[in-house]
Design a protein around this motif. Structure first.
Motif, PDB file in Angstrom:
ATOM      1  N   CYS A  29      47.169  33.386  38.670  1.00  0.00           N
ATOM      2  CA  CYS A  29      46.055  34.309  38.399  1.00  0.00           C
ATOM      3  C   CYS A  29      45.024  33.678  37.459  1.00  0.00           C
ATOM      4  CB  CYS A  29      46.617  35.581  37.781  1.00  0.00           C
ATOM      5  SG  CYS A  29      45.363  36.776  37.336  1.00  0.00           S
ATOM      6  N   HIS A  32      45.312  35.800  33.718  1.00  0.00           N
ATOM      7  CA  HIS A  32      46.449  35.713  32.803  1.00  0.00           C
ATOM      8  C   HIS A  32      47.345  34.606  33.348  1.00  0.00           C
ATOM      9  CE1 HIS A  32      48.775  37.616  35.901  1.00  0.00           C
ATOM     10  NE2 HIS A  32      49.852  37.471  35.168  1.00  0.00           N
ATOM     11  N   SER A  37      51.187  35.036  40.919  1.00  0.00           N
ATOM     12  CA  SER A  37      51.087  36.494  41.026  1.00  0.00           C
ATOM     13  C   SER A  37      49.817  36.944  41.743  1.00  0.00           C
ATOM     14  CB  SER A  37      51.154  37.136  39.639  1.00  0.00           C
ATOM     15  OG  SER A  37      50.135  36.597  38.832  1.00  0.00           O
ATOM     16  N   CYS A  47      46.042  40.855  41.825  1.00  0.00           N
ATOM     17  CA  CYS A  47      47.107  40.249  41.032  1.00  0.00           C
ATOM     18  C   CYS A  47      48.155  41.311  40.742  1.00  0.00           C
ATOM     19  CB  CYS A  47      46.564  39.659  39.735  1.00  0.00           C
ATOM     20  SG  CYS A  47      47.892  39.091  38.648  1.00  0.00           S
ATOM     21  N   CYS A  50      48.677  41.573  36.574  1.00  0.00           N
ATOM     22  CA  CYS A  50      47.715  42.316  35.742  1.00  0.00           C
ATOM     23  C   CYS A  50      47.103  43.491  36.512  1.00  0.00           C
ATOM     24  CB  CYS A  50      46.684  41.407  35.064  1.00  0.00           C
ATOM     25  SG  CYS A  50      45.794  40.279  36.085  1.00  0.00           S
TER      26      CYS A  50
HETATM   27 ZN   LIG Z   1      46.728  38.481  36.760  1.00  0.00          ZN
END
Ligand SMILES: [Zn+2]
Length: 384
Positions: A29, A32, A37, A47, A50
Motif C-alpha cells: 500500500c 501505510h 494489502s 487497501c 487501511c
Molecule cells: Zn493501506
C-alpha cells in the motif's frame, strides 16, 4: 468522490497512476506499510488494511498532496482530454497564487543583485560564508526580500493585496491601514511542489534576533506538514539518482546539491519529519538516508522518529546517520569535503543499530547486556 464520478475518463486505467506493481494481484500500500494489502478493483485503488477505496483522482490527490481539482486536471492532461469545467474555478484560483509567487520570486532574485548594503550583506552570506556557487544560487532561485516600505508598497500596487496576504507574503498592520512583511530583510528560498510550481517561501534572518528561519503560512497551495524542500539536481542529463538524503535545513539541501551530487536532498519545513514524507521520497528513490544535525537535538529527533514511526516505514530501505562533532551536513561538506561525506554516508545504520549505538550509549556506561538492549529495542518497536 462525486466530482470524479461526474467525469467520464474513457479508457482511463488507474494502474497507469499507481505504477507497475499494480498489475500484480496484490501489492504494497502507498499509504501505510503492510505487505500486499493493496489491490485494484473496478478501476479503484483499494487497501484491505487501511480500508481505503479511491478512484483515480482521489488516489492521486491523496498520494501527491493535491486538491481534487488539480488531480482531475492532471489526469485530463494525461488522457489528452479537456479539463472538466467544474474544476476550472478552483484551478484558476490556485494558478493565480502560483503566478504571484513566481513573479515575486523573480523580484526577490533581482533584489539579491542590487547595489545596496543590505543586498551586499545577503550576498556575503550566500557566497562568502556559505561558499555557494552562483549557478547553484540561480538554480535554487534564492532571492532577497528588501526591508524597505517602498518594496511592500510596490507589491501592493502590482498585485492583489488580499492574495499576497493569503500567501503570507504581506501582513496587514494593526496600527494603520498599511502592510508589512515577516520576510523583510530575509534571504528567500522558493519552495516548489512536485510539479515545479512555487507554493511557498522560506526566509532566513540575516541579522537581528528574530526567528532564524520562517516559512510561509499554510494556504490554498501550501500545507507545511506534508511539504518537503528540495532543489532538483542541475545536471538533469545524469542518470536517475538512487539515494535521497533527508537533512534538516535549506542550506544543507543546497550545499549537498552543490558539493555531493551523487544524492538528491530533502528537508522538512520546520515541522518534525513524518513517515508520509519519507514514504513520498521512497516512491522515487531506492533508498533514503536520514541525516540530521550531529548535535544532541539531531540525534534525539532521529531516535524520536524511529520510536514513533519504525513500524510504518520500510526499514530495509531507510537508514540513519549522526554526523560527528555536532556538525550539520553543510558544515561537514565544507570542512571535510565530498569524499569524506560519501564515506560517512556509506556507514549509515539501520534503525536497530542506530538505536543500539545512540540510545544505549548514554543508558549504560559500563556494559550493555543483552537484556537491556532487547528491552530498549523493544521500546522502539524493533524486534530483533
Ligand atoms: Zn493501506
Amino acid at each position: 468522490m462525486k466530482i470524479m464520478s461526474n467525469i467520464n475518463f474513457s479508457n482511463f486505467d488507474i494502474r497507469s497512476l499507481v505504477g507497475p506493481q499494480s498489475h500484480q494481484e496484490s501489492f504494497d500500500c502507498d499509504f501505510h506499510v503492510d505487505a500486499g494489502s493493496a489491490t485494484i478493483q473496478d478501476n479503484h485503488y483499494c487497501c484491505s488494511a487501511c480500508g481505503v477505496k479511491f478512484d483515480g483522482a482521489m488516489y492521486l490527490a491523496q498520494r501527491d498532496n493535491l486538491s481534487l481539482s488539480e488531480s482531475v486536471a492532471l489526469i485530463s492532461r494525461m488522457q489528452k482530454t479537456k479539463i472538466p469545467t467544474e474544476v476550472l474555478p478552483d484551478l484558476k484560483d490556485k494558478l493565480k497564487l502560483y503566478k504571484i509567487n513566481q513573479s515575486v520570486n523573480e523580484l526577490l532574485r533581482e533584489h539579491l543583485q542590487k547595489d545596496n548594503k543590505w543586498a551586499a550583506n545577503a550576498r556575503d552570506y550566500v557566497f562568502k560564508s556559505r561558499e555557494l556557487r552562483s549557478d547553484i544560487v540561480e538554480h535554487a532561485g534564492i532571492g532577497f526580500f528588501p526591508g524597505s516600505k517602498q518594496f511592500i508598497d510596490n507589491l501592493v500596487r502590482d498585485f492583489d493585496a488580499e492574495l499576497l496576504e493569503n500567501l503570507g507574503l504581506i501582513t496587514k498592520s494593526k496600527r494603520d491601514k498599511g502592510y508589512f512583511s515577516l520576510f523583510s530583510n530575509r534571504l528567500m528560498f522558493p519552495i516548489k511542489n512536485k510539479y515545479g510550481q512555487i507554493c511557498a517561501f522560506g526566509g532566513r534572518q540575516l541579522e537581528g534576533d528574530r526567528a532564524k528561519y520562517i516559512n510561509s503560512s499554510n494556504s490554498l497551495i501550501f500545507q507545511k506538514r506534508n511539504s518537503l524542500y528540495t532543489v532538483p539536481s542541475p545536471t538533469v542529463e545524469k542518470t536517475k539518482k538512487e539515494v535521497a538524503v533527508v537533512v534538516e535545513g535549506y542550506m544543507d539541501v543546497i550545499s549537498g546539491t552543490q558539493r555531493a551530487d551523487r544524492f538528491d536532498y530533502f528537508a522538512g519545513l520546520g515541522t518534525a519529519l513524518n513517515p508520509g514524507q519519507v514514504r513520498h521520497i521512497l516512491r522515487s528513490y531506492d533508498e533514503v538516508i536520514i541525516c540530521k544535525d550531529g548535535d544532541k537535538a539531531g540525534v534525539n529527533s532521529t531516535l524520536d522518529f524511529i520510536k514513533s514511526h519504525n513500524s510504518v516505514i520500510e526499514n530495509n530501505r531507510v537508514s540513519y546517520i549522526a554526523l560527528p562533532d555536532n556538525m550539520d551536513p553543510d558544515e561537514f561538506l565544507r570542512n571535510k569535503g565530498q569524499s569524506a561525506f560519501y564515506s560517512i554516508m556509506e556507514s549509515a545504520l539501520s534503525a536497530k543499530d542506530f538505536v543500539a549505538s545512540h540510545a544505549l550509549r548514554s543508558a549504560s556506561k559500563n556494559s550493555v547486556d543483552d537484556l537491556v538492549e532487547a528491552e530498549a529495542l523493544d521500546s522502539f518497536g524493533i524486534h530483533p
